[in-house]
Design a protein around this motif. Structure first.
Motif, PDB file in Angstrom:
ATOM      1  N   GLY A  82      46.407  66.621   7.787  1.00  0.00           N
ATOM      2  CA  GLY A  82      47.161  65.849   8.763  1.00  0.00           C
ATOM      3  C   GLY A  82      48.460  65.283   8.241  1.00  0.00           C
ATOM      4  O   GLY A  82      49.155  64.567   8.964  1.00  0.00           O
ATOM      5  N   LYS A  83      48.805  65.579   6.992  1.00  0.00           N
ATOM      6  CA  LYS A  83      50.039  65.067   6.393  1.00  0.00           C
ATOM      7  C   LYS A  83      50.944  66.221   5.983  1.00  0.00           C
ATOM      8  O   LYS A  83      50.546  67.380   5.991  1.00  0.00           O
ATOM      9  N   TRP A  84      52.179  65.865   5.635  1.00  0.00           N
ATOM     10  CA  TRP A  84      53.165  66.851   5.194  1.00  0.00           C
ATOM     11  C   TRP A  84      53.619  66.558   3.774  1.00  0.00           C
ATOM     12  O   TRP A  84      53.713  65.408   3.361  1.00  0.00           O
ATOM     13  N   ILE A  85      53.883  67.624   3.032  1.00  0.00           N
ATOM     14  CA  ILE A  85      54.497  67.520   1.708  1.00  0.00           C
ATOM     15  C   ILE A  85      55.906  68.088   1.817  1.00  0.00           C
ATOM     16  O   ILE A  85      56.099  69.185   2.325  1.00  0.00           O
ATOM     17  N   LEU A  86      56.880  67.321   1.369  1.00  0.00           N
ATOM     18  CA  LEU A  86      58.262  67.797   1.388  1.00  0.00           C
ATOM     19  C   LEU A  86      58.972  67.291   0.145  1.00  0.00           C
ATOM     20  O   LEU A  86      58.517  66.351  -0.504  1.00  0.00           O
ATOM     21  N   PRO A  87      60.087  67.931  -0.220  1.00  0.00           N
ATOM     22  CA  PRO A  87      60.838  67.459  -1.388  1.00  0.00           C
ATOM     23  C   PRO A  87      61.282  66.014  -1.210  1.00  0.00           C
ATOM     24  O   PRO A  87      61.449  65.523  -0.090  1.00  0.00           O
TER      25      PRO A  87
END
Length: 283
Positions: A57-62
């Motif tokens: 349910g979460k996002w990983i981004l730089p």
């Protein structure tokens, strides 16, 4: 080597193709990204004892990059929310900021960094305080990346007495800060040269700072065209509005980071484009 696996997250890769991985994973090994891809492909690469964090349910981004931060002003929030810019500077912020010690700057920078980290920021560009040593100590401990500089002023109204040190001494302190901090903290810290604003920067300081930055391959960081009165003042005192005057001086170039840049004419926007000026737009 210790490993951490972040998995079951959406991954925004930012590697040029715009690829989104709906159920992705990132494997971190000894502070290095060892693998990025679909969870089904990355999971088998993790060691049995790897720390596994489910980010469903979460996002990983730089990490985000904040191109205009005043670490020294963290403790002074709310001092002038009800006044115009010059009143805020001359009567609120500068009297406060000019009394800060290196230790105050260190603590203020720590608080700034904690807030940045909690906001997803991993790199910031300092707009200029007076104690780069305090900033550098904090950044070293926090693990952030940063471009640091001293806020430099040698002219004009409103300068507190501790800052009335003249052009040559201002430049000497800038060079000292650069030599002390550029490339430190395992390369996470870079240094640049800071010019506060045309209200308080002589042409001599602007030209000599630009020359130093070009010689050392670093940035010049300056507040530019922040309010309409700035352009009116520059036209009266220097003969041209801020950007046009800087262009006439020959200091606009790829190493110039112009901050705010709210009140530019179309011709001045084209001057920035023609010279490859970098802009931190803060309306």
């Amino acid at each position: 080597m210790p490993q951490t696996l972040l998995h079951n997250a959406g991954v925004l890769t930012m590697h040029g193709t715009g690829e989104l991985i709906p159920n992705g994973a990132v494997l971190i090994e000894n502070k290095t990204l060892a693998a990025v891809g679909p969870t089904a492909e990355v999971l088998p690469l993790a060691a049995p004892d790897a720390e596994k964090i489910d980010l469903s349910g979460k996002w990983i981004l730089p990490g985000l990059i904040n191109t205009h931060v005043h670490t020294s002003q963290q403790l002074g929030r709310g001092l002038g929310d009800d006044v115009d810019l010059l009143t805020w500077l001359h009567q609120r912020i500068w009297p406060y900021e000019s009394t800060l010690t290196e230790e105050d700057s260190y603590l203020s920078s720590l608080l700034t960094g904690i807030e940045l980290i909690r906001s997803g920021v991993t790199t910031f560009c300092e707009a200029g305080g007076q104690h780069v040593n305090g900033m550098g100590r904090a950044v070293t401990e926090l693990g952030l990346k940063a471009i640091l500089c001293r806020s430099t002023m040698d002219d004009g109204e409103g300068l507190p007495s501790p800052w009335q040190i003249g052009t040559t001494e201002s430049l000497r302190r800038n060079v000292e800060d650069f030599d002390t901090w550029h490339g430190k903290a395992e390369g996470r810290i870079r240094a640049c040269f800071g010019l506060r604003t045309i209200f308080n920067n002589s042409d001599d300081l602007i030209l000599r700072t630009s020359q130093l930055a070009r010689e050392r391959g670093t940035l010049v960081n300056m507040h530019v065209a922040e309010i309409p009165y700035e352009n009116q003042w520059a036209a009266k005192r220097r003969g041209l509005s801020t950007v046009s005057h800087l262009n006439a001086l020959g200091v606009l170039g790829p190493e110039f980071l112009a901050v705010h840049c709210v009140w530019l004419s179309n011709d001045e926007i084209q001057m920035f484009a023609d010279n490859g000026v970098k802009v931190s737009h803060n309306p």
